[in-house]
Design an enzyme around this catalytic site. Structure first.
Site, PDB file in Angstrom:
ATOM      1  N   TRP A 196      36.831 -36.967 126.420  1.00 52.68           N
ATOM      2  CA  TRP A 196      37.675 -36.629 125.276  1.00 52.68           C
ATOM      3  C   TRP A 196      38.327 -37.913 124.818  1.00 52.68           C
ATOM      4  O   TRP A 196      38.526 -38.820 125.612  1.00 52.68           O
ATOM      5  CB  TRP A 196      38.743 -35.596 125.695  1.00 52.68           C
ATOM      6  CG  TRP A 196      39.199 -34.760 124.545  1.00 52.68           C
ATOM      7  CD1 TRP A 196      40.325 -34.934 123.814  1.00 52.68           C
ATOM      8  CD2 TRP A 196      38.522 -33.624 123.987  1.00 52.68           C
ATOM      9  NE1 TRP A 196      40.392 -33.970 122.832  1.00 52.68           N
ATOM     10  CE2 TRP A 196      39.302 -33.163 122.920  1.00 52.68           C
ATOM     11  CE3 TRP A 196      37.325 -32.954 124.288  1.00 52.68           C
ATOM     12  CZ2 TRP A 196      38.931 -32.063 122.138  1.00 52.68           C
ATOM     13  CZ3 TRP A 196      36.965 -31.873 123.518  1.00 52.68           C
ATOM     14  CH2 TRP A 196      37.770 -31.434 122.454  1.00 52.68           C
TER      15      TRP A 196
ATOM     16  N   GLU B 294      41.150 -36.658 116.586  1.00 50.11           N
ATOM     17  CA  GLU B 294      40.487 -37.191 117.776  1.00 50.11           C
ATOM     18  C   GLU B 294      39.228 -37.975 117.395  1.00 50.11           C
ATOM     19  O   GLU B 294      38.204 -37.909 118.061  1.00 50.11           O
ATOM     20  CB  GLU B 294      40.179 -36.056 118.766  1.00 50.11           C
ATOM     21  CG  GLU B 294      41.175 -34.924 118.607  1.00 50.11           C
ATOM     22  CD  GLU B 294      41.499 -34.138 119.847  1.00 50.11           C
ATOM     23  OE1 GLU B 294      40.786 -33.197 120.113  1.00 50.11           O
ATOM     24  OE2 GLU B 294      42.490 -34.475 120.522  1.00 50.11           O
TER      25      GLU B 294
ATOM     26  N   ASP C  41      42.753 -40.690 115.957  1.00 52.11           N
ATOM     27  CA  ASP C  41      43.664 -40.018 115.020  1.00 52.11           C
ATOM     28  C   ASP C  41      43.919 -38.572 115.462  1.00 52.11           C
ATOM     29  O   ASP C  41      43.452 -38.136 116.529  1.00 52.11           O
ATOM     30  CB  ASP C  41      43.108 -40.093 113.587  1.00 52.11           C
ATOM     31  CG  ASP C  41      41.794 -39.344 113.404  1.00 52.11           C
ATOM     32  OD1 ASP C  41      41.411 -38.540 114.271  1.00 52.11           O
ATOM     33  OD2 ASP C  41      41.139 -39.566 112.370  1.00 52.11           O
TER      34      ASP C  41
ATOM     35  N   GLU D 232      40.641 -21.691 113.233  1.00 55.53           N
ATOM     36  CA  GLU D 232      40.952 -23.086 112.898  1.00 55.53           C
ATOM     37  C   GLU D 232      40.509 -23.399 111.481  1.00 55.53           C
ATOM     38  O   GLU D 232      41.243 -23.977 110.691  1.00 55.53           O
ATOM     39  CB  GLU D 232      40.206 -23.986 113.882  1.00 55.53           C
ATOM     40  CG  GLU D 232      40.280 -25.468 113.608  1.00 55.53           C
ATOM     41  CD  GLU D 232      39.316 -26.237 114.501  1.00 55.53           C
ATOM     42  OE1 GLU D 232      38.088 -26.203 114.244  1.00 55.53           O
ATOM     43  OE2 GLU D 232      39.777 -26.859 115.471  1.00 55.53           O
TER      44      GLU D 232
HETATM   45  C1  BGC Z   1      41.471 -31.087 116.480  1.00 54.38           C
HETATM   46  C2  BGC Z   1      42.800 -31.542 117.036  1.00 54.38           C
HETATM   47  C3  BGC Z   1      43.434 -30.423 117.834  1.00 54.38           C
HETATM   48  C4  BGC Z   1      42.477 -29.829 118.850  1.00 54.38           C
HETATM   49  C5  BGC Z   1      43.035 -28.583 119.503  1.00 54.38           C
HETATM   50  C6  BGC Z   1      40.610 -30.575 117.606  1.00 54.38           C
HETATM   51  O1  BGC Z   1      39.390 -30.180 117.092  1.00 54.38           O
HETATM   52  O2  BGC Z   1      40.824 -32.140 115.818  1.00 54.38           O
HETATM   53  O3  BGC Z   1      43.645 -31.883 115.980  1.00 54.38           O
HETATM   54  O4  BGC Z   1      44.576 -30.928 118.476  1.00 54.38           O
HETATM   55  O5  BGC Z   1      41.282 -29.484 118.216  1.00 54.38           O
HETATM   56  O6  BGC Z   1      43.416 -27.640 118.562  1.00 54.38           O
END
Ligand code: BGC
Length: 381
Positions: free
Chosen positions: A114, A169, A166, A335
């Site tokens: 990660w 990620e 960022d 999401e």
């Molecule tokens: C996002 C992050 C988030 C994580 C957990 C990732 O796919 O890019 O911003 O913190 O998921 O929700």
């Protein structure tokens, strides 16, 4: 409309979902039904805790802030070591920096690939903690949090300028204005709550840094900037030409710039022009490939939050209504949704690999709650 719940019912469902998915030690599971998100993130968690504070669920928020505080207490010697290495001029390998997420019981997540080095969550945690303390009647930082707040403030002061992943990620070789906004917001909140005036010059410096290095020739903040090192000096160039919806953080909640600051206003306009789809949702950035780059509920709510700061109540209400309409019959919010994809093939590839996008995503519920409360009670901090 995928559900027939009203806004109040969705707010109650959101609080229930967040409560049920909080570990007894305080972590919020980013998404309980999506295997890759079965961890507690500082970034998601701090915004979730903020939404719980706005919903009057202070005990839940307190548990989260204490969960992070215990982790940071444990890491204090390691943070000192990192800062000493920097002071000696040693190269610090990326895997040594503090992680962005932890196992729900607080243990390190050492076994997954990660992008662990992300600074924004630590700034956001400081900001969220100070908001929590103010909302629960504290005039100063209690003893319990003293050591961890100092440790995080030291860590951010030492490494704020380093390239790191960022908030999505990604793009680890860049400096990200939205990450800098989180650091600014966190340090400023501590300075104000704790009378630590010595933190204010760095906040001002970050603000000037953004204006000097992160403004695109067309007048808006760019998504990312890249450091270059000619003859031992450091210079910056625009690393990505367009905007990213996380630039909204520069306005709300971290208030590096007001909504009417010309560069901020141009950035918001550009986000609407480039990232809002005809359906009304907001995408992360142009060229996003994660699940084909769909519309993110939390970013759409964020836009509503910022639109409210601009005095655009109708846009804020539309954003809330759009987010609400994406919840399923049980009130669960994903999401992202794939309603306006340029390229459906990439989406299908992700579904083959990881299953459908994460749902419920607690951070989506949190941002829905934040906008819901902002629209209903404008005096919240
Ligand atoms: C996002 C992050 C988030 C994580 C957990 C990732 O796919 O890019 O911003 O913190 O998921 O929700």
């Amino acid at each position: 409309m995928r559900n027939d719940l009203n806004l109040q019912q969705l707010a109650e469902a959101s609080i229930r979902l967040i409560t049920w998915n909080q570990h007894e030690r305080g972590a919020y599971t980013a998404s309980p039904l999506f295997p890759h998100y079965g961890f507690g993130w500082l970034r998601d968690g701090s915004f979730i805790a903020y939404s719980m504070d706005l919903s009057g669920q202070h005990e839940s928020a307190r548990l989260f802030y204490e969960w992070v505080s215990r982790i940071v207490d444990r890491k204090r010697p390691h943070i000192d070591d990192l800062i000493n290495r920097k002071q000696r001029g040693d190269y610090v390998e990326r895997h040594l920096f503090l992680h962005t997420r932890y196992q729900l019981d607080g243990r390190d997540d050492d076994h997954s690939e990660w992008g662990h080095f992300q600074l924004d969550g630590y700034g956001t945690w400081l900001w969220g903690l100070c908001a929590h303390l103010r909302l629960t009647g504290h005039a100063f930082i209690p003893e319990f949090f003293r050591k961890s707040v100092d440790a995080v403030a030291d860590y951010l002061q030492a490494f704020w300028e380093y390239t790191n992943f960022d908030c999505w990620e990604e793009y680890s070789d860049f400096v990200h204005p939205s990450t800098l906004a989180s650091i600014y917001g966190g340090l400023k909140a501590v300075a104000e709550m704790d009378g630590r005036d010595e933190l204010l010059p760095l906040c001002e410096h970050i603000r000037e840094f953004l204006l000097r290095h992160a403004v695109h020739p067309d007048g808006y903040f760019a998504k990312a900037i890249r450091p270059l090192y000619p003859e031992g000096r450091v210079e910056y160039e625009i690393g990505y030409d367009g905007v990213d919806a996380s630039l909204l953080w520069l306005c709300e909640p971290f208030q590096v710039f007001g909504a009417d600051h010309p560069v901020m206003a141009a950035t918001i306009d550009r986000i609407v022009a480039d990232l809002q789809t005809s359906q009304g949702g907001i995408r992360r950035y142009v060229g996003d490939t994660y699940y084909g780059g769909g519309e993110w509920l939390l970013l759409t709510a964020w836009y509503g939050w910022v639109a409210l700061a601009q005095g655009k109540r109708v846009e804020a209400e539309q954003a809330l209504a759009w987010v609400a309409s994406q919840a399923d019959q049980l009130g669960r919010m994903p999401e992202q949704v794939p309603h306006a994809l340029d390229n459906r093939d990439i989406y299908e590839q992700w579904v083959d690999r990881w299953g459908p996008p994460a749902s419920p995503l607690l951070w989506s519920h949190a941002m829905f709650l934040v906008l819901f409360h902002r629209l209903n009670a404008r005096n919240t901090p």
